[in-house]
Design a protein around this motif. Structure first.
Motif, PDB file in Angstrom:
ATOM      1  N   THR A  21      34.226  61.109  13.616  1.00 27.81           N
ATOM      2  CA  THR A  21      35.651  61.059  13.141  1.00 27.81           C
ATOM      3  C   THR A  21      36.081  59.811  13.204  1.00 27.81           C
ATOM      4  OG1 THR A  21      35.557  63.354  13.780  1.00 27.81           O
ATOM      5  CG2 THR A  21      37.725  62.431  13.591  1.00 27.81           C
ATOM      6  N   SER A  22      35.904  59.122  14.599  1.00 31.88           N
ATOM      7  CA  SER A  22      36.540  57.892  14.838  1.00 31.88           C
ATOM      8  C   SER A  22      36.271  56.864  13.774  1.00 31.88           C
ATOM      9  CB  SER A  22      36.259  57.554  16.111  1.00 31.88           C
ATOM     10  OG  SER A  22      36.869  56.445  16.412  1.00 31.88           O
ATOM     11  N   SER A  23      34.966  56.649  13.299  1.00 34.13           N
ATOM     12  CA  SER A  23      34.658  55.603  12.495  1.00 34.13           C
ATOM     13  C   SER A  23      35.217  55.982  11.103  1.00 34.13           C
ATOM     14  CB  SER A  23      32.925  55.527  12.503  1.00 34.13           C
ATOM     15  OG  SER A  23      32.607  56.704  11.896  1.00 34.13           O
ATOM     16  N   GLY A  24      35.178  57.227  10.770  1.00 37.71           N
ATOM     17  CA  GLY A  24      35.695  57.671   9.373  1.00 37.71           C
ATOM     18  C   GLY A  24      37.179  57.381   9.320  1.00 37.71           C
ATOM     19  N   SER A  25      37.924  57.157  10.365  1.00 40.21           N
ATOM     20  CA  SER A  25      39.440  56.985  10.615  1.00 40.21           C
ATOM     21  C   SER A  25      39.606  55.693  10.104  1.00 40.21           C
ATOM     22  CB  SER A  25      39.971  57.382  11.569  1.00 40.21           C
ATOM     23  OG  SER A  25      39.673  56.450  12.796  1.00 40.21           O
ATOM     24  N   ASP A  26      38.506  54.649  10.285  1.00 35.89           N
ATOM     25  CA  ASP A  26      38.948  53.299   9.968  1.00 35.89           C
ATOM     26  C   ASP A  26      38.681  52.707   8.252  1.00 35.89           C
ATOM     27  OD1 ASP A  26      39.190  52.797  12.683  1.00 35.89           O
ATOM     28  OD2 ASP A  26      36.927  52.284  12.943  1.00 35.89           O
ATOM     29  N   ALA A  27      38.418  53.872   7.614  1.00 32.20           N
ATOM     30  CA  ALA A  27      38.238  53.685   6.473  1.00 32.20           C
ATOM     31  C   ALA A  27      38.912  54.742   5.512  1.00 32.20           C
ATOM     32  CB  ALA A  27      36.874  53.393   5.979  1.00 32.20           C
ATOM     33  N   ASP A  28      39.518  54.254   4.437  1.00 36.62           N
ATOM     34  CA  ASP A  28      40.193  55.275   3.665  1.00 36.62           C
ATOM     35  C   ASP A  28      39.071  56.223   2.767  1.00 36.62           C
ATOM     36  OD1 ASP A  28      41.740  53.012   1.339  1.00 36.62           O
ATOM     37  OD2 ASP A  28      39.612  53.901   1.399  1.00 36.62           O
ATOM     38  N   ALA A  29      39.591  57.156   1.898  1.00 30.11           N
ATOM     39  CA  ALA A  29      38.640  57.897   0.965  1.00 30.11           C
ATOM     40  C   ALA A  29      37.960  56.758  -0.165  1.00 30.11           C
ATOM     41  CB  ALA A  29      39.455  58.999   0.294  1.00 30.11           C
ATOM     42  N   ALA A  30      38.500  55.858  -0.112  1.00 29.68           N
ATOM     43  CA  ALA A  30      37.597  54.881  -1.189  1.00 29.68           C
ATOM     44  C   ALA A  30      36.715  54.021  -0.608  1.00 29.68           C
ATOM     45  CB  ALA A  30      38.863  54.231  -2.036  1.00 29.68           C
ATOM     46  N   GLY A  31      36.452  54.014   0.866  1.00 29.47           N
ATOM     47  CA  GLY A  31      35.621  53.276   1.617  1.00 29.47           C
ATOM     48  C   GLY A  31      36.235  51.870   1.947  1.00 29.47           C
ATOM     49  N   ARG A  32      37.469  51.772   1.961  1.00 28.56           N
ATOM     50  CA  ARG A  32      38.171  50.640   2.148  1.00 28.56           C
ATOM     51  C   ARG A  32      38.453  50.412   3.648  1.00 28.56           C
ATOM     52  NH1 ARG A  32      43.771  49.283   2.381  1.00 28.56           N
ATOM     53  NH2 ARG A  32      44.038  51.286   1.625  1.00 28.56           N
ATOM     54  N   SER A  33      38.475  49.295   4.083  1.00 28.96           N
ATOM     55  CA  SER A  33      38.765  49.092   5.499  1.00 28.96           C
ATOM     56  C   SER A  33      39.954  49.335   5.851  1.00 28.96           C
ATOM     57  CB  SER A  33      38.659  47.267   5.942  1.00 28.96           C
ATOM     58  OG  SER A  33      39.508  46.745   5.500  1.00 28.96           O
ATOM     59  N   GLY A  34      40.433  49.414   7.232  1.00 28.92           N
ATOM     60  CA  GLY A  34      41.793  49.800   7.637  1.00 28.92           C
ATOM     61  C   GLY A  34      42.834  48.800   7.276  1.00 28.92           C
ATOM     62  N   ASP A  35      42.654  47.659   6.593  1.00 30.43           N
ATOM     63  CA  ASP A  35      43.612  46.689   6.281  1.00 30.43           C
ATOM     64  C   ASP A  35      44.460  47.179   5.070  1.00 30.43           C
ATOM     65  OD1 ASP A  35      42.596  45.003   8.077  1.00 30.43           O
ATOM     66  OD2 ASP A  35      41.343  43.965   6.686  1.00 30.43           O
ATOM     67  N   ARG A  36      45.800  47.211   5.442  1.00 24.63           N
ATOM     68  CA  ARG A  36      46.751  47.857   4.238  1.00 24.63           C
ATOM     69  C   ARG A  36      46.820  46.769   2.957  1.00 24.63           C
ATOM     70  NH1 ARG A  36      50.193  51.734   6.023  1.00 24.63           N
ATOM     71  NH2 ARG A  36      51.940  51.058   4.989  1.00 24.63           N
ATOM     72  N   ILE A  37      46.751  47.264   1.847  1.00 25.86           N
ATOM     73  CA  ILE A  37      47.084  46.634   0.823  1.00 25.86           C
ATOM     74  C   ILE A  37      48.439  46.267   0.442  1.00 25.86           C
ATOM     75  CG2 ILE A  37      47.016  46.913  -1.685  1.00 25.86           C
ATOM     76  CD1 ILE A  37      44.642  48.208  -1.698  1.00 25.86           C
ATOM     77  N   LYS A  38      48.913  44.879   0.183  1.00 28.36           N
ATOM     78  CA  LYS A  38      50.203  44.551  -0.123  1.00 28.36           C
ATOM     79  C   LYS A  38      50.585  44.359  -1.394  1.00 28.36           C
ATOM     80  CE  LYS A  38      50.250  40.671   2.346  1.00 28.36           C
ATOM     81  NZ  LYS A  38      50.763  39.244   2.565  1.00 28.36           N
ATOM     82  N   ILE A  39      51.553  45.100  -1.773  1.00 29.10           N
ATOM     83  CA  ILE A  39      51.796  45.109  -3.242  1.00 29.10           C
ATOM     84  C   ILE A  39      53.463  44.785  -3.512  1.00 29.10           C
ATOM     85  CG2 ILE A  39      52.388  46.664  -5.352  1.00 29.10           C
ATOM     86  CD1 ILE A  39      49.840  48.398  -4.562  1.00 29.10           C
ATOM     87  N   ALA A  40      53.536  43.987  -4.430  1.00 29.61           N
ATOM     88  CA  ALA A  40      55.090  43.673  -4.789  1.00 29.61           C
ATOM     89  C   ALA A  40      55.436  44.386  -6.154  1.00 29.61           C
ATOM     90  CB  ALA A  40      55.128  41.978  -4.787  1.00 29.61           C
ATOM     91  N   LEU A  41      56.692  45.074  -6.187  1.00 28.46           N
ATOM     92  CA  LEU A  41      57.181  45.522  -7.412  1.00 28.46           C
ATOM     93  C   LEU A  41      58.481  44.591  -7.586  1.00 28.46           C
ATOM     94  CD1 LEU A  41      57.737  47.678  -9.438  1.00 28.46           C
ATOM     95  CD2 LEU A  41      58.879  49.128  -7.937  1.00 28.46           C
ATOM     96  N   VAL A  42      58.344  44.000  -8.955  1.00 23.04           N
ATOM     97  CA  VAL A  42      59.389  42.936  -9.151  1.00 23.04           C
ATOM     98  C   VAL A  42      59.966  43.372 -10.532  1.00 23.04           C
ATOM     99  CG1 VAL A  42      59.966  40.509 -10.000  1.00 23.04           C
ATOM    100  CG2 VAL A  42      58.221  41.070  -8.271  1.00 23.04           C
ATOM    101  N   THR A  43      61.215  43.901 -10.777  1.00 19.70           N
ATOM    102  CA  THR A  43      61.860  44.349 -11.802  1.00 19.70           C
ATOM    103  C   THR A  43      62.826  43.281 -12.066  1.00 19.70           C
ATOM    104  OG1 THR A  43      63.834  45.689 -10.935  1.00 19.70           O
ATOM    105  CG2 THR A  43      61.297  46.424 -10.781  1.00 19.70           C
TER     106      THR A  43
END
Length: 321
Positions: A21-43
């Motif tokens: 369970t602990s190791s699974g929490s380090d990755a999301d459902a897509a298998g990505r690492s725990g680093d958060r993606i940064k997205i910019a919305l520019v309108t």
């Protein structure tokens, strides 16, 4: 001893399950690492515009669901918006969602994002330009189709003379809407360009045009707040003109319910913001492309009238329609 061995085995089993369970929490459902993606919305949305607050709310909802770090920035000036995209590139974001109200101005910053290996998707404005600009996906309404649908509806309502109010000159989406109205509406269609950043001046301009031309029997606005201002202007001018609009918010919903606004064309801005952010997350984590990367994902048009306004009223009251 047997009890002790059994207890030890249970502890080992529980430890193994806990470790999984602990190791699974380090990755999301897509298998990505725990680093958060940064997205910019520019309108290109003006500050304080209720429509763009809906777009932003949708984007924030998707970001919260996906665990995305989202930044939102806007500038109604094309050059200013382009610079905001460049700022996002300098900030090393993982993806950009952008509107193409002025496609030519945005061409260079979008190319710069691509050169930096930053995926870019489009929303709201630029349905005819997103592929040429090199965007991966697009979420929005075909404004020409929406305008033609309004023209047909005006014919059905028996209108004869329409005034289409454009609050941002050069905005390809607004121009396409009014051009669409003119294409299918069998009556006369006139354009009126106003400054959408000055509501008092906009109201005055509409009032004066209605006073100058009393034959105008329909005012088409391109935003909820502009429609409400048009209602006020028609009253001041003692005009017989009715008001309809593209886009809605909770105040506009109330106006449709009481009949002061005939109808609204809903392109679902909350959904546009939501889909744009979610699409970038899906692309980064799973390589998905909505529409296969070759077709836009349409969010409208849908007509909101007095007969069906109750269906969206409760969502509008919550600030999501």
């Amino acid at each position: 001893m047997r009890l002790a061995a059994l207890a030890a085995a249970c502890c080992l089993l529980l430890a193994g399950c806990s470790g999984t369970t602990s190791s699974g929490s380090d990755a999301d459902a897509a298998g990505r690492s725990g680093d958060r993606i940064k997205i910019a919305l520019v309108t290109h949305g003006a500050e304080g515009d209720a429509f763009w607050e809906l777009v932003r709310k949708g984007a924030e909802a998707a970001a919260a669901k996906d665990g995305v770090d989202l930044t939102y920035a806007s500038d109604s000036d094309g050059a200013g918006q382009a610079e905001l995209v460049r700022d996002a590139i300098r900030d090393r974001v993982d993806g950009v969602a952008v509107t193409l109200a002025k496609p030519q101005v945005m061409k260079a910053p979008v190319s710069a994002a691509k050169a930096a290996d930053i995926p870019v998707v489009g929303l709201n404005s630029g349905i005819d330009a997103w592929q040429a600009a090199g965007l991966l996906e697009f979420f929005g309404q075909d404004e020409s189709v929406a305008g033609r649908a309004v023209g047909d509806k005006l014919d059905g309502l028996g209108a004869k003379h329409a005034l289409c109010v454009i609050h941002e000159q050069g905005n390809v989406a607004l121009e396409a809407r009014c051009a669409g109205v003119k294409k299918t509406f069998t009556g006369e269609t006139q354009m009126l360009y106003v400054d959408g950043t000055d509501m008092d001046a906009m109201t005055t301009a509409v009032r004066e045009r209605l006073q100058q031309d009393p034959d105008i029997d329909e005012v088409i606005a391109n935003g909820a707040q502009f429609a409400l201002a048009a209602v006020k202007a028609a009253g001041q001018a003692s005009s017989k003109a009715k008001v309809a609009t593209f886009d809605l918010n909770k105040d506009l919903v109330a106006a449709v319910r009481d009949g002061s606004v005939q109808f609204a064309v809903d392109q679902q801005p909350y959904l546009q913001g939501y889909l744009a952010v979610d699409a970038l997350w899906l692309y980064k984590t799973n390589g998905n492309l909505s529409g296969g990367g070759v077709a836009p994902v349409l969010t409208g048009p849908a007509f909101v009238t007095k007969t069906n306004v109750a269906e969206v009223a409760r969502f509008a009251a919550a600030g999501t329609r």
